[in-house]
Design an enzyme around this catalytic site. Structure first.
Site, PDB file in Angstrom:
ATOM      1  N   ARG A 238       0.829  -1.208   0.000  1.00  0.00           N
ATOM      2  CA  ARG A 238       0.000   0.000   0.000  1.00  0.00           C
ATOM      3  C   ARG A 238       0.860   1.253   0.000  1.00  0.00           C
ATOM      4  O   ARG A 238       0.531   2.254  -0.624  1.00  0.00           O
ATOM      5  CB  ARG A 238      -0.959   0.004   1.211  1.00  0.00           C
ATOM      6  CG  ARG A 238      -1.663   1.340   1.400  1.00  0.00           C
ATOM      7  CD  ARG A 238      -2.909   1.274   2.294  1.00  0.00           C
ATOM      8  NE  ARG A 238      -2.753   0.463   3.478  1.00  0.00           N
ATOM      9  CZ  ARG A 238      -2.011   0.804   4.551  1.00  0.00           C
ATOM     10  NH1 ARG A 238      -1.348   1.937   4.575  1.00  0.00           N
ATOM     11  NH2 ARG A 238      -1.935  -0.012   5.592  1.00  0.00           N
TER      12      ARG A 238
ATOM     13  N   TYR B 225     -15.325  19.098 -14.120  1.00  0.00           N
ATOM     14  CA  TYR B 225     -15.687  17.692 -14.345  1.00  0.00           C
ATOM     15  C   TYR B 225     -16.755  17.293 -13.324  1.00  0.00           C
ATOM     16  O   TYR B 225     -16.535  17.429 -12.122  1.00  0.00           O
ATOM     17  CB  TYR B 225     -14.441  16.807 -14.231  1.00  0.00           C
ATOM     18  CG  TYR B 225     -14.770  15.337 -14.281  1.00  0.00           C
ATOM     19  CD1 TYR B 225     -15.174  14.732 -15.466  1.00  0.00           C
ATOM     20  CD2 TYR B 225     -14.716  14.560 -13.134  1.00  0.00           C
ATOM     21  CE1 TYR B 225     -15.507  13.387 -15.507  1.00  0.00           C
ATOM     22  CE2 TYR B 225     -15.042  13.218 -13.169  1.00  0.00           C
ATOM     23  CZ  TYR B 225     -15.439  12.638 -14.356  1.00  0.00           C
ATOM     24  OH  TYR B 225     -15.769  11.313 -14.386  1.00  0.00           O
TER      25      TYR B 225
ATOM     26  N   ASP C 255      -6.336  20.465 -13.479  1.00  0.00           N
ATOM     27  CA  ASP C 255      -6.750  19.165 -14.015  1.00  0.00           C
ATOM     28  C   ASP C 255      -6.379  19.188 -15.503  1.00  0.00           C
ATOM     29  O   ASP C 255      -7.016  19.864 -16.304  1.00  0.00           O
ATOM     30  CB  ASP C 255      -8.260  18.984 -13.810  1.00  0.00           C
ATOM     31  CG  ASP C 255      -8.766  17.631 -14.317  1.00  0.00           C
ATOM     32  OD1 ASP C 255      -8.064  16.997 -15.121  1.00  0.00           O
ATOM     33  OD2 ASP C 255      -9.877  17.231 -13.911  1.00  0.00           O
TER      34      ASP C 255
ATOM     35  N   LYS D  74      -7.723   8.190 -19.050  1.00  0.00           N
ATOM     36  CA  LYS D  74      -7.962   8.814 -20.350  1.00  0.00           C
ATOM     37  C   LYS D  74      -6.719   8.673 -21.245  1.00  0.00           C
ATOM     38  O   LYS D  74      -6.333   7.566 -21.543  1.00  0.00           O
ATOM     39  CB  LYS D  74      -8.395  10.265 -20.140  1.00  0.00           C
ATOM     40  CG  LYS D  74      -9.441  10.440 -19.010  1.00  0.00           C
ATOM     41  CD  LYS D  74     -10.778   9.768 -19.300  1.00  0.00           C
ATOM     42  CE  LYS D  74     -11.719   9.685 -18.107  1.00  0.00           C
ATOM     43  NZ  LYS D  74     -12.004  10.918 -17.411  1.00  0.00           N
TER      44      LYS D  74
HETATM   45  C1  LIG Z   1     -12.455  11.334 -16.194  1.00  0.00           C
HETATM   46  C2  LIG Z   1     -12.070  12.627 -15.609  1.00  0.00           C
HETATM   47  C3  LIG Z   1     -11.835  12.753 -14.227  1.00  0.00           C
HETATM   48  C4  LIG Z   1     -12.045  11.625 -13.245  1.00  0.00           C
HETATM   49  O1  LIG Z   1     -11.233  10.522 -13.482  1.00  0.00           O
HETATM   50  P1  LIG Z   1     -11.652   8.996 -13.162  1.00  0.00           P
HETATM   51  O2  LIG Z   1     -10.455   8.238 -13.582  1.00  0.00           O
HETATM   52  O3  LIG Z   1     -12.889   8.708 -13.944  1.00  0.00           O
HETATM   53  O4  LIG Z   1     -11.905   8.916 -11.693  1.00  0.00           O
HETATM   54  C5  LIG Z   1     -11.431  14.003 -13.754  1.00  0.00           C
HETATM   55  N1  LIG Z   1     -11.280  15.053 -14.587  1.00  0.00           N
HETATM   56  C6  LIG Z   1     -11.511  14.966 -15.904  1.00  0.00           C
HETATM   57  C7  LIG Z   1     -11.327  16.161 -16.761  1.00  0.00           C
HETATM   58  C8  LIG Z   1     -11.903  13.748 -16.463  1.00  0.00           C
HETATM   59  O5  LIG Z   1     -12.155  13.674 -17.771  1.00  0.00           O
END
Ligand SMILES: *Cc1c(COP(=O)(O)O)cnc(C)c1O
Length: 373
Positions: free
Chosen positions: A47, A99, A170, A195
């Protein structure tokens, strides 16, 4: 070193004992102690840290030109680690089109613990007016989802630092290949590695990258290791593998998205196209200043309403109708119906994650589809 070389080498070194060129997956959850009770291998417990995770964190820190990175089991877990690292009562300024998963997290899990205002970050005067004595953080998401609106990172950093606030970006929509917020002064970068970083729609993950290992970073590291929302060794291994092709994949996404945006913009059934690489994007000049390339995400509105937009997403053949983004396969989505009844997203808006199929095939499919509405 150049980004392509870093992507291939920073996450992988030949295994010392077997001479395997690719580092194996280390599944062990625990690591043997030395005679004095120390940890001669540098690892103690799964962990807290794992060799595959260290490799992933190393390559991600280098790609974002940061000092250190912390990997999490999802993008939302990475975002939550930031919020959990703040003192209770801290006020956060966040974008009005944040988001939705993270916006809901703040509103649901942090209600009564943290305070927040969701505002238009392109209005710098409004941002300044929204700063309160207990404000600690400005959260930026650029380009934004699903309107591909930009926030001026440099200007927001300047304003934030003048008021002793931290800035988190982000960077999921851009990827480290298209935008490097730390070079623009940001204090932390966040990604959903589900992503572009994963890039094949088969891993859920998240990451935070810091330019300095300061006391705030130590708190975030504690949330990671004590909270335990960490990615598995396999997930880390596959992310390291994905990152090797990230610069080339992004080039393909960017080229295809630009051509798709130009095709859509000229189409009689299309009302508007939102893509930072188009001259018609209201912030195209800012995009050229703060982005290295314009990314693989675009949105467009069709002439008509929800019915026409839904017909498009249900008719296209090569674009899977699914949420998420950044995979090699193209995805398409009627965004308003994903975001629910309180959404401000236009009903005729379609969001596209432009994949790596041949652009002529994608355009042919889209062209045939638009002819049906
Ligand atoms: C998908 C996404 C998230 C969250 O990520 P997860 O892996 O789904 O928890 C946060 N910010 C943006 C811009 C995203 O596209």
């Amino acid at each position: 070193m150049h980004i392509e070389t870093i992507a291939i080498h920073a996450g992988n070194h030949t295994d010392e004992t077997t001479r395997a060129v690719i580092k194996p997956i280390v599944m062990s959850s625990t690591f043997e102690r030395g005679p004095d009770g120390d940890y001669p291998g540098g690892y103690m417990y799964g962990r807290i840290a794992n060799p595959n995770r260290s490799q992933l964190e190393n390559v991600l820190a280098k790609l974002e030109l940061g000092e250190d990175a912390a990997a999490f089991s999802s993008g939302n877990a990475a975002g939550m680690a930031v919020f959990q690292s703040l003192k209770p009562g801290t006020h956060i300024i966040a974008p009005d089109d944040m988001y939705h998963g993270l916006r809901n997290q703040l509103k649901t899990l942090f209600a009564g613990i943290l305070w927040f205002d969701f505002i238009d970050l392109s209005d710098l005067e409004l941002v300044e007016q929204s700063i309160k004595p207990h404000t600690g953080l400005i959260w930026i998401e650029t380009p934004s989802n699903p309107l591909l609106k930009l926030s001026n990172i440099t200007a927001l950093v300047k304003l934030a630092h003048a008021h002793d606030l931290k800035v988190v970006v982000d960077n999921t929509f851009a990827s480290p290949i298209c935008q490097l917020p730390l070079t623009l002064g940001a204090d932390l970068v966040m990604h959903s590695s589900t992503k572009y970083i994963g890039g094949h729609s088969d891993i859920t993950g998240g990451v935070l990258i810091t330019p300095v290992k300061d006391e705030w970073w130590e708190r975030i590291r504690n949330v990671q290791s004590m909270g335990g929302a960490v990615p598995s060794p396999q997930d880390c291994y596959f992310l390291v593998r994905s990152i090797k092709t990230l610069p080339y994949r992004m080039r393909g996404h960017v080229n295809n998205a630009q051509l798709m945006a130009e095709f859509l913009e000229k189409h009689a059934k299309v009302e508007a196209v939102m893509y930072p690489g188009l001259e018609s994007h209201p912030q195209h000049q800012l995009a050229k200043l703060q982005m290295l390339a314009f990314g693989g995400m675009l949105s467009f509105t069709v002439k008509g309403g929800a019915d026409e937009a839904k017909k498009v997403v249900n008719t296209v053949k090569l674009f899977a109708q699914a949420t998420s983004l950044g995979g090699v396969e193209s995805l398409i989505e009627h965004r308003a119906s994903v975001e629910g009844p309180d959404t401000k997203t236009p009903q005729n808006l379609i969001r596209v994650s432009v994949g790596l199929e041949h652009i002529d095939d994608l355009i042919e499919d889209m062209s045939a589809t638009l002819a049906t509405i």
